[in-house]
Scaffold this motif. Structure first.
Motif, PDB file in Angstrom:
ATOM      1  N   PRO A 132      33.824  42.216  10.239  1.00 30.36           N
ATOM      2  CA  PRO A 132      33.139  42.569  12.200  1.00 30.36           C
ATOM      3  C   PRO A 132      33.865  43.483  12.188  1.00 30.36           C
ATOM      4  N   MET A 133      32.982  44.520  12.800  1.00 30.93           N
ATOM      5  CA  MET A 133      33.485  45.557  13.603  1.00 30.93           C
ATOM      6  C   MET A 133      34.309  45.067  14.698  1.00 30.93           C
ATOM      7  N   GLU A 134      34.352  43.956  15.171  1.00 29.06           N
ATOM      8  CA  GLU A 134      35.626  43.908  16.486  1.00 29.06           C
ATOM      9  C   GLU A 134      36.826  43.523  15.693  1.00 29.06           C
ATOM     10  N   ARG A 135      37.070  43.324  14.152  1.00 29.32           N
ATOM     11  CA  ARG A 135      38.356  43.216  14.311  1.00 29.32           C
ATOM     12  C   ARG A 135      38.721  45.055  13.677  1.00 29.32           C
ATOM     13  N   VAL A 136      38.211  45.687  13.769  1.00 32.14           N
ATOM     14  CA  VAL A 136      38.764  46.963  13.373  1.00 32.14           C
ATOM     15  C   VAL A 136      38.575  47.944  14.789  1.00 32.14           C
ATOM     16  N   PRO A 137      40.290  48.041  14.391  1.00 28.94           N
ATOM     17  CA  PRO A 137      41.092  48.749  15.652  1.00 28.94           C
ATOM     18  C   PRO A 137      40.159  50.322  16.259  1.00 28.94           C
ATOM     19  N   GLU A 138      40.045  50.200  17.356  1.00 33.50           N
ATOM     20  CA  GLU A 138      39.225  51.144  18.171  1.00 33.50           C
ATOM     21  C   GLU A 138      39.560  52.553  18.150  1.00 33.50           C
ATOM     22  N   ASP A 139      40.401  53.060  17.101  1.00 32.51           N
ATOM     23  CA  ASP A 139      40.777  54.252  16.739  1.00 32.51           C
ATOM     24  C   ASP A 139      40.006  54.791  15.327  1.00 32.51           C
ATOM     25  N   LEU A 140      40.105  53.919  14.876  1.00 35.33           N
ATOM     26  CA  LEU A 140      39.339  53.865  13.446  1.00 35.33           C
ATOM     27  C   LEU A 140      37.214  53.905  13.350  1.00 35.33           C
ATOM     28  N   ARG A 141      37.408  53.291  14.701  1.00 34.91           N
ATOM     29  CA  ARG A 141      35.944  53.535  14.614  1.00 34.91           C
ATOM     30  C   ARG A 141      34.859  53.947  14.871  1.00 34.91           C
ATOM     31  N   TRP A 142      34.586  54.536  13.404  1.00 34.02           N
ATOM     32  CA  TRP A 142      34.089  56.165  13.585  1.00 34.02           C
ATOM     33  C   TRP A 142      32.782  56.013  13.037  1.00 34.02           C
ATOM     34  N   ASN A 143      31.757  56.712  13.417  1.00 35.66           N
ATOM     35  CA  ASN A 143      30.601  56.881  13.673  1.00 35.66           C
ATOM     36  C   ASN A 143      29.988  57.582  12.075  1.00 35.66           C
ATOM     37  N   THR A 144      31.465  57.362  11.072  1.00 35.49           N
ATOM     38  CA  THR A 144      30.482  58.260  10.150  1.00 35.49           C
ATOM     39  C   THR A 144      30.861  57.729   8.767  1.00 35.49           C
ATOM     40  N   VAL A 145      30.509  58.449   7.653  1.00 38.16           N
ATOM     41  CA  VAL A 145      30.784  57.381   6.164  1.00 38.16           C
ATOM     42  C   VAL A 145      32.060  58.747   5.595  1.00 38.16           C
ATOM     43  N   THR A 146      33.185  58.361   5.433  1.00 38.57           N
ATOM     44  CA  THR A 146      34.018  58.595   5.174  1.00 38.57           C
ATOM     45  C   THR A 146      34.284  58.209   3.611  1.00 38.57           C
ATOM     46  N   LEU A 147      34.813  59.215   3.682  1.00 39.01           N
ATOM     47  CA  LEU A 147      35.428  58.783   2.036  1.00 39.01           C
ATOM     48  C   LEU A 147      36.611  59.838   1.553  1.00 39.01           C
ATOM     49  N   TRP A 148      38.182  58.636   1.243  1.00 47.10           N
ATOM     50  CA  TRP A 148      39.344  59.047   0.819  1.00 47.10           C
ATOM     51  C   TRP A 148      39.144  59.418  -0.867  1.00 47.10           C
ATOM     52  N   ALA A 149      39.127  60.527  -1.172  1.00 47.74           N
ATOM     53  CA  ALA A 149      39.894  60.599  -2.834  1.00 47.74           C
ATOM     54  C   ALA A 149      40.957  60.887  -2.942  1.00 47.74           C
ATOM     55  N   GLY A 150      41.771  60.022  -3.878  1.00 49.58           N
ATOM     56  CA  GLY A 150      42.457  60.288  -4.690  1.00 49.58           C
ATOM     57  C   GLY A 150      42.416  60.114  -6.263  1.00 49.58           C
ATOM     58  N   PRO A 151      43.613  59.929  -7.080  1.00 52.38           N
ATOM     59  CA  PRO A 151      44.104  60.346  -8.538  1.00 52.38           C
ATOM     60  C   PRO A 151      43.416  58.904  -8.910  1.00 52.38           C
ATOM     61  N   LYS A 152      42.040  59.316  -9.557  1.00 55.33           N
ATOM     62  CA  LYS A 152      41.429  57.686 -10.243  1.00 55.33           C
ATOM     63  C   LYS A 152      40.692  56.693  -9.244  1.00 55.33           C
ATOM     64  N   TRP A 153      40.458  57.090  -7.789  1.00 54.74           N
ATOM     65  CA  TRP A 153      40.109  56.264  -7.163  1.00 54.74           C
ATOM     66  C   TRP A 153      39.754  56.722  -5.935  1.00 54.74           C
ATOM     67  N   HIS A 154      38.347  56.159  -4.976  1.00 55.65           N
ATOM     68  CA  HIS A 154      38.109  55.890  -4.052  1.00 55.65           C
ATOM     69  C   HIS A 154      37.733  55.408  -3.368  1.00 55.65           C
ATOM     70  N   PHE A 155      37.615  55.617  -2.053  1.00 54.34           N
ATOM     71  CA  PHE A 155      36.887  54.396  -1.021  1.00 54.34           C
ATOM     72  C   PHE A 155      36.399  55.057   0.301  1.00 54.34           C
ATOM     73  N   VAL A 156      35.790  54.891   0.284  1.00 53.25           N
ATOM     74  CA  VAL A 156      34.454  55.131   1.313  1.00 53.25           C
ATOM     75  C   VAL A 156      33.951  53.749   2.629  1.00 53.25           C
ATOM     76  N   HIS A 157      33.793  54.101   3.784  1.00 52.38           N
ATOM     77  CA  HIS A 157      33.305  53.381   5.035  1.00 52.38           C
ATOM     78  C   HIS A 157      33.111  53.685   5.714  1.00 52.38           C
ATOM     79  N   TYR A 158      31.737  52.623   5.990  1.00 49.70           N
ATOM     80  CA  TYR A 158      31.126  52.983   6.880  1.00 49.70           C
ATOM     81  C   TYR A 158      30.323  51.886   8.068  1.00 49.70           C
ATOM     82  N   PRO A 159      29.940  52.000   9.281  1.00 48.70           N
ATOM     83  CA  PRO A 159      29.656  50.973  10.362  1.00 48.70           C
ATOM     84  C   PRO A 159      27.898  50.912   9.420  1.00 48.70           C
ATOM     85  N   ILE A 160      27.512  49.405  10.111  1.00 51.69           N
ATOM     86  CA  ILE A 160      26.146  49.074   9.067  1.00 51.69           C
ATOM     87  C   ILE A 160      25.866  47.816  10.280  1.00 51.69           C
TER      88      ILE A 160
END
Length: 395
Positions: A188-216
């Motif tokens: 639930p978005m209500e569990r996400v801190p206000e400063d992290l509620r981005w209206n973006t598709v965000t991808l964090w890229a790392g060595p042999k991994w990546h992490f994606v998040h977005y609102p739905i």
């Protein structure tokens, strides 16, 4: 009027039924599960996907449920550096004619299902698992797991990655296991801190991994998808994953991305699979569509869009009598194979070159991406997002 059997009642199968019914054909959708429903979390829909949905008559219904994203954001997952951002408003929408949006999977599936229920030419049959087919000069028989047979003028195999229709038509064995494990959670978005509620598709890229998040879900939920290049060798589909397993799979994850990953709960895991492109998806009165024809990794976020494009192309070429299906299927195959093959291969390459590099390769990637202007980034995706005849390869 012809009778067309469709194996598979997922997004591609329902879209194909709508497209064929719009040409006056009777479409019988054969779904292995008793209920027509869709599991899964988030789906990204590019402008080409909305163009296809509009041609199927369900574009507005999906728009009403979508979250319109402001940008695609690429971050260095270890340093937290913003590497590149591709804006999706203003000039992007003007250039490509439609928005970029994200939806819960059910918010795409639901309007397609409703359109099928509303069309008297579409019949939905649950508990009908197609395991093979036979054909002759006058038609095709779908062979069902319960021993029954259904006859039609043509058969569309829209039965996904492990397609029984493909097994008979192509005979290329099981899918290719990528060696990548993806962990998914929706919170639930209500569990996400206000400063992290981005209206973006965000991808964090790392060595042999990546992490994606977005609102739905109209912004009510946050979709989390974290992928690890871990050499996984066995197919896994939706298995529960312990929270400590997920948190331990992403060494070096930066502070901000780590805060988001720690919010996840009730994680499930999949091992990603695809197949090599093939040139021929047709066998007389039988043809493949969507993941049965060209399954791809999620990295270009185009799997659902490609299935929708298939359905539109197939439907618009099906303005014919029953005896002409073999020729029309061959034309559909010829129109679609280069575009979908390129998308399959680009999706693989994105994982290797963009999402998972380490050390000097990651630094080189960051320099390359950060040098692109917004217009140049739009140029890079124009062949995908800007397509309208659904045969464009950009080559």
């Amino acid at each position: 009027m012809a009778s067309v059997l469709i194996a598979g009642g997922g997004i591609g199968g329902l879209a194909a039924a709508i497209g064929l019914a719009r040409q006056g054909h009777r479409a019988v959708v054969l779904e292995r599960r008793e209920e027509f429903s869709e599991l899964g979390a988030g789906i990204q829909i590019g402008p080409n996907g909305f163009a296809a949905l509009d041609r199927l008559g369900v574009g507005q219904a999906v728009r009403d449920l979508a979250v319109y994203i402001d940008e695609l954001r690429f971050m260095d997952g270890t340093t937290g550096e913003r590497v590149a951002s591709m804006p999706l408003t203003g000039g992007y929408r003007a250039r490509f004619g439609n928005p970029y949006a994200v939806v819960q999977r059910v918010d795409l599936y639901g309007p397609l299902l409703a359109a099928c229920h509303d069309d008297p030419l579409v019949e939905l049959r649950g508990g009908s698992h197609v395991i093979g087919y036979e054909q002759d000069s006058g038609g095709v028989l779908a062979l069902l797991a319960d021993g029954s047979r259904l006859r039609g003028d043509a058969l569309v195999g829209a039965d996904g990655l492990h397609s029984s229709v493909r097994a008979r038509l192509v005979g290329d064995g099981g899918p290719r296991i990528s060696g990548h494990t993806i962990f998914r959670s929706v919170i639930p978005m209500e569990r996400v801190p206000e400063d992290l509620r981005w209206n973006t598709v965000t991808l964090w890229a790392g060595p042999k991994w990546h992490f994606v998040h977005y609102p739905i879900g109209g912004g009510a939920y946050l979709n989390l998808a974290a992928t690890r290049d871990d050499g996984a060798a066995d197919v896994v589909t939706g298995r529960p994953a312990a929270r400590e397993t997920v948190l331990g799979a992403f060494p070096g994850l930066g502070a901000t991305a780590g805060r988001l990953l720690e919010l996840g709960e009730e994680w499930r895991e999949w091992v990603l699979c695809d197949r090599d492109p093939v040139g021929d998806w047709t066998d007389g009165r039988v043809v493949l569509l969507g993941d049965a024809a060209h399954p791809m990794l999620q990295y270009a976020a185009q799997g659902a869009c490609m299935a929708l494009e298939d359905a539109v192309t197939l439907g618009e070429l099906a303005d014919c009598g029953p005896g002409e299906f073999p020729q029309r299927f061959e034309k559909y195959n010829a129109v679609r194979r280069a575009r979908t093959a390129r998308t399959q291969l680009v999706s693989r390459e994105m994982g290797r070159r963009l999402y998972h590099p380490a050390g000097p390769d990651a630094l080189a990637r960051n320099r390359m991406l950060s040098a692109f202007s917004a217009d140049e980034l739009h140029d890079k995706v124009a062949w995908l997002h800007g397509a309208r005849d659904f045969s464009e390869t950009g080559l």
